[in-house]
Design a protein around this motif. Structure first.
Motif, mmCIF file in Angstrom:
data_model
loop_
_atom_site.group_PDB
_atom_site.id
_atom_site.type_symbol
_atom_site.label_atom_id
_atom_site.label_comp_id
_atom_site.label_asym_id
_atom_site.label_seq_id
_atom_site.Cartn_x
_atom_site.Cartn_y
_atom_site.Cartn_z
ATOM 1 N N PHE A 240 44.250 3.052 42.357
ATOM 2 C CA PHE A 240 42.968 3.153 42.852
ATOM 3 C C PHE A 240 41.736 2.289 41.992
ATOM 4 O O PHE A 240 40.958 1.637 42.285
ATOM 5 C CB PHE A 240 42.701 4.694 42.661
ATOM 6 N N ARG A 241 42.012 2.513 40.740
ATOM 7 C CA ARG A 241 41.081 1.821 39.648
ATOM 8 C C ARG A 241 41.173 0.326 39.397
ATOM 9 O O ARG A 241 40.495 -0.387 39.482
ATOM 10 C CB ARG A 241 41.077 2.337 38.231
ATOM 11 N N ASN B 219 42.410 -1.586 41.582
ATOM 12 C CA ASN B 219 41.847 -2.146 42.854
ATOM 13 C C ASN B 219 40.342 -2.195 43.079
ATOM 14 O O ASN B 219 39.785 -2.643 44.205
ATOM 15 C CB ASN B 219 42.852 -1.770 43.986
ATOM 16 N N SER B 220 39.663 -1.670 42.297
ATOM 17 C CA SER B 220 38.353 -1.321 42.392
ATOM 18 C C SER B 220 37.536 -2.715 42.159
ATOM 19 O O SER B 220 37.966 -3.457 41.450
ATOM 20 C CB SER B 220 37.539 -0.406 41.378
ATOM 21 N N PRO C 255 39.054 -2.867 48.646
ATOM 22 C CA PRO C 255 39.282 -1.767 47.766
ATOM 23 C C PRO C 255 40.284 -0.813 48.333
ATOM 24 O O PRO C 255 40.058 -0.287 49.487
ATOM 25 C CB PRO C 255 38.080 -1.204 47.085
ATOM 26 N N THR D 280 41.268 2.948 49.162
ATOM 27 C CA THR D 280 40.749 4.149 49.255
ATOM 28 C C THR D 280 41.764 5.298 48.628
ATOM 29 O O THR D 280 42.756 4.976 48.112
ATOM 30 C CB THR D 280 40.822 4.953 50.668
ATOM 31 N N ALA E 84 29.965 2.408 37.211
ATOM 32 C CA ALA E 84 30.012 2.776 38.743
ATOM 33 C C ALA E 84 28.937 1.935 39.389
ATOM 34 O O ALA E 84 29.027 1.716 40.589
ATOM 35 C CB ALA E 84 29.832 4.251 38.893
ATOM 36 N N GLY F 26 29.936 -4.434 44.547
ATOM 37 C CA GLY F 26 30.999 -4.603 45.120
ATOM 38 C C GLY F 26 31.436 -6.102 45.112
ATOM 39 O O GLY F 26 30.273 -6.789 45.234
#
Length: 224
Positions: A97-98, A100-101, A175, A177, A219, A223
């Motif tokens: 997950f991270r 691919n952020s 990204p 999910t 955060a 994107g």
């Protein structure tokens, strides 16, 4: 009664120094992604984090010091900051997950683009990123499957990146999910011979756990 000596005016407390350090690291990734490492300046880092250049030099020595500690801080949000009931599968899901952020893909692209001129950036990213994640995977494998399986950690990490991560770097994929990350992690664990038949009763599923994680200081990075 003797009064305690007053703190010298302008000198930050230990708590203030911690907060200010986090403030600088919080702003640093945006500066590096926008300008590249070579073109980013200490002036820009200071302006973005609302501190003086002197503070940057005092806390990190130079621009490279900011970059190195920023990478370390990001890596911690992937494989070190974990709940007490963390498992190999939840860790693997978090890695997918991270990594691919938007911010970590942006960082990866930045290092690739700058690595010819600044090879130390690639070493910093590898040592504080990939190597750290592989080490954490190995710890969980030992705990859940035994020492004989620990050498599968590098193979598992490669499977967790997979073709999807390469497509992300090339801008061909969005990204992951939480559900995507959970599914991919389970498939990678199965291929590596490290999957469990079912989630432990009462434990949060990896995808559900991700929904409550990562209120990290990066955060706000936009994107790609």
């Amino acid at each position: 009664m003797t009064s305690s000596p007053a703190r010298k005016r302008g000198r930050p407390t230990a708590a203030e120094r911690v907060e200010r350090r986090a403030q600088i690291l919080d702003a640093a990734l945006g500066v590096f992604l926008e300008n590249g490492f070579g073109n980013a300046t200490v002036d820009q880092l200071a302006a973005a984090s609302h501190v003086t250049k002197r503070t940057i030099y005092s806390y990190f020595t130079d621009k490279a010091g900011v970059f190195s500690e920023m990478v370390q801080s990001l890596a911690v949000t992937v494989s070190s900051s974990a709940p007490d009931d963390d498992t190999l599968e939840t860790l693997a899901t978090r890695i997918v997950f991270r990594l691919n952020s938007a911010e970590l893909i942006g960082l990866h692209r930045l290092v690739i683009a700058e690595s010819t001129r600044f090879p130390e950036l690639a070493r910093t990213l590898h040592q504080n990123g990939d190597a750290r994640h592989i080490g954490r995977l190995a710890e969980h494998i030992r705990a859940e499957f035994g020492e004989a399986y620990a050498d599968r950690a590098p193979q598992l990490f490669s499977l967790l990146l997979g073709q999807g991560h390469r497509k992300r770097l090339l801008g061909l994929l969005g990204p992951a999910t939480p559900a995507d990350a959970s599914e991919h992690a389970h498939e990678a664990l199965t291929l590596a011979g490290l999957s469990r038949p079912a989630t432990v009763a009462g434990a949060a599923a990896p995808a559900d756990a991700l929904a409550h994680e990562f209120s990290h200081p990066f955060a706000h990075i936009p994107g790609d």
